[in-house]
Scaffold this motif. Structure first.
Motif, PDB file in Angstrom:
ATOM      1  N   ALA A 189       0.696  -1.423  -0.221  1.00 41.93           N
ATOM      2  CA  ALA A 189       0.189  -0.159   0.223  1.00 41.93           C
ATOM      3  C   ALA A 189       0.456   0.922   0.094  1.00 41.93           C
ATOM      4  O   ALA A 189       0.504   2.141  -0.809  1.00 41.93           O
ATOM      5  N   THR A 190       1.807   1.465   0.431  1.00 47.12           N
ATOM      6  CA  THR A 190       2.807   2.343   0.169  1.00 47.12           C
ATOM      7  C   THR A 190       3.433   3.013  -0.880  1.00 47.12           C
ATOM      8  O   THR A 190       3.582   4.534  -1.115  1.00 47.12           O
ATOM      9  N   THR A 191       3.204   2.061  -1.867  1.00 47.03           N
ATOM     10  CA  THR A 191       3.467   2.920  -3.058  1.00 47.03           C
ATOM     11  C   THR A 191       2.211   3.965  -3.521  1.00 47.03           C
ATOM     12  O   THR A 191       2.169   4.637  -4.843  1.00 47.03           O
ATOM     13  N   LYS A 192       1.082   3.708  -2.522  1.00 52.27           N
ATOM     14  CA  LYS A 192      -0.304   4.659  -3.380  1.00 52.27           C
ATOM     15  C   LYS A 192      -0.236   6.124  -2.656  1.00 52.27           C
ATOM     16  O   LYS A 192      -0.993   6.533  -2.589  1.00 52.27           O
ATOM     17  N   ARG A 193       0.892   6.069  -2.290  1.00 53.51           N
ATOM     18  CA  ARG A 193       0.976   7.107  -1.090  1.00 53.51           C
ATOM     19  C   ARG A 193       0.913   8.058  -1.983  1.00 53.51           C
ATOM     20  O   ARG A 193       0.555   9.687  -1.717  1.00 53.51           O
ATOM     21  N   ASN A 194       0.999   8.875  -3.021  1.00 54.35           N
ATOM     22  CA  ASN A 194       1.627   9.944  -4.029  1.00 54.35           C
ATOM     23  C   ASN A 194       0.549   9.870  -5.055  1.00 54.35           C
ATOM     24  O   ASN A 194       0.511   9.326  -6.252  1.00 54.35           O
ATOM     25  N   ASN A 195      -0.869  10.225  -4.415  1.00 52.91           N
ATOM     26  CA  ASN A 195      -1.712  10.294  -6.247  1.00 52.91           C
ATOM     27  C   ASN A 195      -2.711  12.080  -6.050  1.00 52.91           C
ATOM     28  O   ASN A 195      -3.176  12.709  -5.396  1.00 52.91           O
ATOM     29  N   PRO A 196      -2.307  11.912  -7.233  1.00 55.64           N
ATOM     30  CA  PRO A 196      -1.717  13.641  -7.589  1.00 55.64           C
ATOM     31  C   PRO A 196      -3.848  14.186  -7.753  1.00 55.64           C
ATOM     32  O   PRO A 196      -4.382  15.449  -7.340  1.00 55.64           O
ATOM     33  N   ASN A 197      -4.711  13.011  -7.726  1.00 54.31           N
ATOM     34  CA  ASN A 197      -6.423  13.159  -7.292  1.00 54.31           C
ATOM     35  C   ASN A 197      -6.747  12.983  -6.370  1.00 54.31           C
ATOM     36  O   ASN A 197      -8.302  13.642  -6.906  1.00 54.31           O
ATOM     37  N   LEU A 198      -6.051  13.261  -5.048  1.00 52.75           N
ATOM     38  CA  LEU A 198      -6.784  14.010  -4.352  1.00 52.75           C
ATOM     39  C   LEU A 198      -6.875  14.854  -3.171  1.00 52.75           C
ATOM     40  O   LEU A 198      -5.017  15.140  -3.431  1.00 52.75           O
ATOM     41  N   ALA A 199      -7.442  15.379  -2.862  1.00 46.62           N
ATOM     42  CA  ALA A 199      -7.134  16.336  -2.005  1.00 46.62           C
ATOM     43  C   ALA A 199      -6.560  16.588  -0.185  1.00 46.62           C
ATOM     44  O   ALA A 199      -5.937  17.264   0.609  1.00 46.62           O
ATOM     45  N   GLN A 200      -7.092  15.062  -0.181  1.00 44.14           N
ATOM     46  CA  GLN A 200      -6.051  14.561   1.348  1.00 44.14           C
ATOM     47  C   GLN A 200      -6.268  12.957   1.656  1.00 44.14           C
ATOM     48  O   GLN A 200      -7.088  12.159   0.832  1.00 44.14           O
ATOM     49  N   THR A 201      -5.178  13.005   1.851  1.00 47.53           N
ATOM     50  CA  THR A 201      -4.692  11.395   1.592  1.00 47.53           C
ATOM     51  C   THR A 201      -3.484  11.544   2.709  1.00 47.53           C
ATOM     52  O   THR A 201      -2.672  11.358   2.607  1.00 47.53           O
ATOM     53  N   TYR A 202      -3.131   9.442   3.101  1.00 50.35           N
ATOM     54  CA  TYR A 202      -2.293  10.057   4.926  1.00 50.35           C
ATOM     55  C   TYR A 202      -2.344   7.830   4.597  1.00 50.35           C
ATOM     56  O   TYR A 202      -3.458   7.697   4.888  1.00 50.35           O
ATOM     57  N   ILE A 203      -1.395   7.727   4.830  1.00 55.37           N
ATOM     58  CA  ILE A 203      -1.128   5.935   4.538  1.00 55.37           C
ATOM     59  C   ILE A 203       0.125   6.066   4.531  1.00 55.37           C
ATOM     60  O   ILE A 203       0.979   5.751   4.069  1.00 55.37           O
ATOM     61  N   PRO A 204      -0.014   5.750   6.572  1.00 57.59           N
ATOM     62  CA  PRO A 204       1.259   5.347   7.143  1.00 57.59           C
ATOM     63  C   PRO A 204       1.727   4.224   7.133  1.00 57.59           C
ATOM     64  O   PRO A 204       3.490   4.248   7.185  1.00 57.59           O
ATOM     65  N   GLU A 205       1.538   3.026   6.399  1.00 61.28           N
ATOM     66  CA  GLU A 205       2.313   1.795   6.678  1.00 61.28           C
ATOM     67  C   GLU A 205       1.242   0.998   5.401  1.00 61.28           C
ATOM     68  O   GLU A 205       0.152   1.148   4.884  1.00 61.28           O
ATOM     69  N   ASN A 206       2.185   0.298   5.434  1.00 58.46           N
ATOM     70  CA  ASN A 206       1.053  -1.346   4.418  1.00 58.46           C
ATOM     71  C   ASN A 206       0.009  -2.066   5.365  1.00 58.46           C
ATOM     72  O   ASN A 206       0.228  -2.374   5.979  1.00 58.46           O
ATOM     73  N   ALA A 207      -1.110  -0.921   4.520  1.00 55.47           N
ATOM     74  CA  ALA A 207      -2.396  -1.324   5.888  1.00 55.47           C
ATOM     75  C   ALA A 207      -3.316  -0.900   3.996  1.00 55.47           C
ATOM     76  O   ALA A 207      -3.421  -0.279   3.290  1.00 55.47           O
ATOM     77  N   VAL A 208      -4.251  -2.287   4.418  1.00 56.49           N
ATOM     78  CA  VAL A 208      -5.367  -1.699   3.504  1.00 56.49           C
ATOM     79  C   VAL A 208      -6.958  -1.489   4.695  1.00 56.49           C
ATOM     80  O   VAL A 208      -7.644  -1.890   5.681  1.00 56.49           O
ATOM     81  N   ASN A 209      -7.192  -0.751   3.646  1.00 57.02           N
ATOM     82  CA  ASN A 209      -9.409  -0.144   3.939  1.00 57.02           C
ATOM     83  C   ASN A 209     -10.030  -1.481   3.973  1.00 57.02           C
ATOM     84  O   ASN A 209     -10.274  -2.458   3.061  1.00 57.02           O
ATOM     85  N   THR A 210     -10.958  -1.423   4.674  1.00 58.43           N
ATOM     86  CA  THR A 210     -12.378  -2.730   4.648  1.00 58.43           C
ATOM     87  C   THR A 210     -13.530  -2.084   4.188  1.00 58.43           C
ATOM     88  O   THR A 210     -13.364  -0.691   4.317  1.00 58.43           O
ATOM     89  N   PRO A 211     -14.168  -3.309   2.889  1.00 58.38           N
ATOM     90  CA  PRO A 211     -14.408  -4.448   3.334  1.00 58.38           C
ATOM     91  C   PRO A 211     -12.891  -4.086   2.119  1.00 58.38           C
ATOM     92  O   PRO A 211     -13.035  -3.847   1.357  1.00 58.38           O
ATOM     93  N   VAL A 212     -12.283  -5.680   2.335  1.00 56.29           N
ATOM     94  CA  VAL A 212     -11.586  -6.284   1.863  1.00 56.29           C
ATOM     95  C   VAL A 212     -11.935  -7.551   1.399  1.00 56.29           C
ATOM     96  O   VAL A 212     -12.028  -8.031   2.129  1.00 56.29           O
ATOM     97  N   THR A 213     -11.982  -7.568   0.305  1.00 62.01           N
ATOM     98  CA  THR A 213     -12.600  -9.317  -0.608  1.00 62.01           C
ATOM     99  C   THR A 213     -11.331 -10.344  -1.280  1.00 62.01           C
ATOM    100  O   THR A 213     -10.712  -8.857  -1.734  1.00 62.01           O
ATOM    101  N   MET A 214     -11.484 -11.076  -0.732  1.00 62.44           N
ATOM    102  CA  MET A 214     -10.356 -12.763  -1.164  1.00 62.44           C
ATOM    103  C   MET A 214     -11.317 -13.875  -1.533  1.00 62.44           C
ATOM    104  O   MET A 214     -12.043 -13.989  -1.393  1.00 62.44           O
ATOM    105  N   ARG A 215      -9.837 -14.312  -2.330  1.00 62.11           N
ATOM    106  CA  ARG A 215     -11.101 -15.473  -3.155  1.00 62.11           C
ATOM    107  C   ARG A 215      -9.938 -16.410  -3.101  1.00 62.11           C
ATOM    108  O   ARG A 215      -8.354 -16.393  -3.580  1.00 62.11           O
ATOM    109  N   GLY A 216     -10.225 -18.195  -2.507  1.00 59.50           N
ATOM    110  CA  GLY A 216      -9.129 -18.629  -1.942  1.00 59.50           C
ATOM    111  C   GLY A 216      -9.027 -19.401  -3.677  1.00 59.50           C
ATOM    112  O   GLY A 216     -10.108 -19.894  -4.572  1.00 59.50           O
ATOM    113  N   ASN A 217      -8.470 -20.765  -3.707  1.00 63.25           N
ATOM    114  CA  ASN A 217      -8.240 -21.462  -4.823  1.00 63.25           C
ATOM    115  C   ASN A 217      -8.949 -22.573  -4.771  1.00 63.25           C
ATOM    116  O   ASN A 217      -8.993 -22.769  -5.905  1.00 63.25           O
ATOM    117  N   ASP A 218      -9.762 -23.130  -3.803  1.00 62.22           N
ATOM    118  CA  ASP A 218     -10.800 -23.438  -3.824  1.00 62.22           C
ATOM    119  C   ASP A 218     -12.259 -22.593  -4.098  1.00 62.22           C
ATOM    120  O   ASP A 218     -13.233 -23.044  -4.874  1.00 62.22           O
TER     121      ASP A 218
END
Length: 704
Positions: A189-218
């Motif tokens: 997530a740290t690679t997303k810190r510099n976003n010129p489209n956003l009036a405000q943004t703060y990403i302090p560490e490698n974390a994700v916001n929720t809801p975060v959705t996943m799919r398993g191999n099965d």
């Protein structure tokens, strides 16, 4: 129907802190699908595990808290007792995706106490549903302590495989990021810190916001979120790429120096996992709203779900402006403002929108830029006191406009942009909402663009969570419904406060007009349906017909016209905007679908879908019993087959099918559309071809 089925009983389990083995307590969902195992280790540490159809999907995950001026709450705990109960209730949504919601779960309460001084007590609540699980913490009174300051909550989610994941960064200020599709091990997530489209943004560490959705191999799908976020900090999930582990990371306050401060006793929000064998079942799930408390504000019949148009899109494409004076160096509060001639929210222009709405059976008109303050609202550090939420610009007569709308069966939707200065807004809340109540205006779109004032607070921290709740509570007092932009995430609180009608909380339609990266890609909305939409209603503002955006040099919308129609069914909201300019709808046969489509539903059926690829949803309108179907795809064209066996028995429907023309394509020929009339009943099957970035929409009106 609201009947408590069973109380399983109480077990007084006394376990000393020097026990030699782990103690396990379990609770399983009513259908025997999902099981939560709670474990207390030999040294008194807390763990939980989750299995789905006997397959372990969350391995042993620890639970602890760091508390200011106290030892961490993590070990030396013993079980004082536990009890279980089964609940099966049905409750009715005053508005929503469906009329009735079944709330069926088995709950286990575990009572714990430290085996050493100061003998702190904590309760854990685990609820097992057939569509997922939830758990929360309850901090009990402590002798000589009236409140706790939480510096960290350390709730772990130990995954059992390297899931394919659809995620946005754990930004403390905004959710308006494009989704990424990677394995857990590849999230950065740290690679997303510099976003010129956003009036405000703060990403302090490698974390994700929720809801975060996943799919398993099965093919199993998981979505991690939270429910009933009340007087607490929003939760992001810190990612341990190597060990495939997520850990709760609360949004903090640099100003106050902590994550959460609460008076004892208190309960945390629910930590939730929606669990499904296929993607469509995630959309079917009502886990998040079910984990919230019942309606606290009573009758909300004063709010009517509606479609609306308004003075909004014309500013985003540069036709007009929000500000009246158009000069950043002018005094906002001067009585001698000199108009530029580009101000959108004029009495004359608003009447045009009202006339268009009334002509087309649309019952709401949003007006942005009507009130003083827009000359100094963004780009300024000191934005306190800038906006006045009761004083219109000189060219906008609020009372005249409101009466003009009422005379034509249309309701004005108020707009309050706070410029992320919530203290200014709170000072005027009662006055502004009293004015709305007096005028019979029952809904407001709020905005919080910019960095929060005071400095050191973030949009998703506890201080702002409480502000958003205060707005809801004040709204309820004056019969005002809230559509919040730049909001705190939806966590199902609409069940408790049904005047929380919608919110943004994602990268919306407006990014197509002006973002430097060219707008939202075709996969965006097929991802949103299985991520952000699981949290609750979205004010996405669909309905652009001038897809090429001729007023913007390099941008276009990456959908076909048929997909813009489909979004009225696929992306749920009780307030749906026809966002384009009225002149772009004139003479357009496809606009008939927007006239016809419902906004309040008796039933929802998810017909098919895969995350990020495609989705088809059918919804039955409450008042009429008519059905509407919408389907969308990503950048890939595809064939979709629909079996209409969800329709009512013995009823024939006059159907209008709006679909991509044979030569349609989101980038080369987006407005090519085919409209076909036919009769359909529950025995009918239909195959449809979706163009790249395309879709289809079907209205099914009962034949008289």
């Amino acid at each position: 129907m609201n009947k408590l089925l069973a109380l399983f009983g109480v077990a007084g389990l006394l376990v000393s802190c020097n026990q030699q083995e782990t103690v396990t307590l379990s609770v399983t969902s009513p259908g025997k699908i999902n099981t939560i195992d709670f474990q207390l280790s030999a040294n008194g540490e807390l763990f939980y595990l989750i299995s789905h159809n006997d397959k372990q999907i969350i391995d042993a995950s620890s639970m602890s808290f760091d508390i200011k001026n106290q030892e961490p709450l993590k070990d030396n705990l013993k079980i004082l007792g536990s009890e279980k109960k089964a609940v099966h209730k049905t409750w009715e949504m005053p508005w929503g995706e469906q009329r009735e919601v079944v709330n069926a779960y088995n709950e286990m309460l575990v009572e714990l106490e430290e085996d050493k001084a100061p003998h702190r007590k904590i309760n854990l609540y685990f609820r097992a549903y057939d569509d997922g699980i939830g758990f929360r913490y309850e901090f009990l009174p402590q002798q000589g302590v009236d409140s706790l300051v939480i510096t960290d909550e350390n709730t772990e989610f130990q995954l059992t495989e390297d899931y394919m994941t659809w995620w946005i960064p754990g930004d403390w200020d905004i959710y308006e990021h494009l989704y990424n599709t990677t394995k857990i091990s590849e999230i950065d997530a740290t690679t997303k810190r510099n976003n010129p489209n956003l009036a405000q943004t703060y990403i302090p560490e490698n974390a994700v916001n929720t809801p975060v959705t996943m799919r398993g191999n099965d093919g199993i799908h998981l979505s991690f979120h939270e429910a009933n976020l009340t007087d607490y900090a929003g939760m992001t999930l810190k990612v341990d790429n190597k060990n495939l582990k997520l850990t709760s990371e609360l949004v903090g306050s640099d100003r106050l120096g902590y994550k959460v401060k609460r008076a004892l006793p208190f309960k945390t929000p629910w930590r939730t996992i929606q669990i499904a064998d296929k993607a469509t079942e995630l959309i079917d799930s009502k886990l998040i709203v079910n984990l919230n408390e019942p309606n606290k504000i009573g009758d909300v019949s004063w709010f009517k779900p509606k479609k609306y148009v308004g003075i909004w899109w014309e500013m985003h494409i540069g036709k007009s402006t929000w500000d009246y004076a158009g000069s950043q160096d002018m005094n906002t509060f001067s009585k001698d403002l000199k108009p530029t001639g580009k101000h959108g929210a004029t009495t004359e222009n608003t009447k045009k929108y009202i006339d268009f709405a009334a002509k087309n059976g649309i019952t709401g008109v949003l007006v942005e830029g009507w009130n003083t303050g827009w000359e100094h609202w963004i780009g300024f550090e000191d934005r306190e006191g800038v906006f006045d939420f009761v004083t219109p610009y000189p060219d906008y007569n609020l009372e005249e406009i409101n009466q003009y709308a009422k005379d034509r069966g249309v309701e004005i939707i108020m707009h309050h942009e706070t410029s992320a200065a919530p203290r200014t807004y709170e000072q005027q809340l009662d006055t502004a909402y009293q004015l709305m109540h007096k005028l019979g205006i029952h809904s407001v779109k709020t905005g919080y663009v910019g960095k929060i004032i005071p400095k050191g607070e973030y949009h998703h921290g506890q201080w702002m969570v409480n502000h958003y709740r205060k707005v809801l509570e004040t709204g309820a007092k004056y019969q005002v419904a809230i559509n919040a932009h730049e909001p705190i995430k939806d966590t199902g609180i609409r069940r408790t406060y049904p005047n929380a009608i919608a919110r943004e909380g994602l990268r919306g339609q407006e990014f197509n007009a002006w973002s430097a990266d060219g707008g939202n890609p075709p996969e965006h909305l097929p991802i949103v349906a299985f991520t952000r939409m699981l949290a609750g209603p979205i004010d996405f503002t669909p309905g652009v017909f001038e897809i090429g955006l001729p007023t913007m040099e390099d941008n276009h919308i990456s959908t076909t016209l048929a997909q813009q129609l489909a979004l009225y069914v696929v992306v749920y909201s009780p307030v749906q905007m026809a966002c384009d300019l009225p002149e772009n709808y004139e003479g357009q046969p496809a606009f008939q679908f927007i006239r016809d489509v419902g906004v309040d539903w008796d039933q929802t059926v998810v017909l098919n879908g895969e995350v990020g690829d495609f989705v088809t949803i059918a919804r039955k309108e409450r008042e009429t019993g008519d059905w509407f179907v919408g389907g969308i795809t990503d950048e890939n064209k595809r064939e979709i087959s629909i079996d209409f066996n969800f329709l009512d028995e013995g009823v024939t429907y006059e159907a209008v099918v709006y679909k991509d023309a044979e030569d349609a394509h989101y980038s080369t020929n987006p407005t090519a559309i085919s409209i076909e009339n036919m009769e359909i009943n529950r025995e009918t099957s239909l195959s449809l071809s979706l163009a790249e970035g395309g879709g289809f929409a079907i209205s099914l009106i009962q034949k008289k």
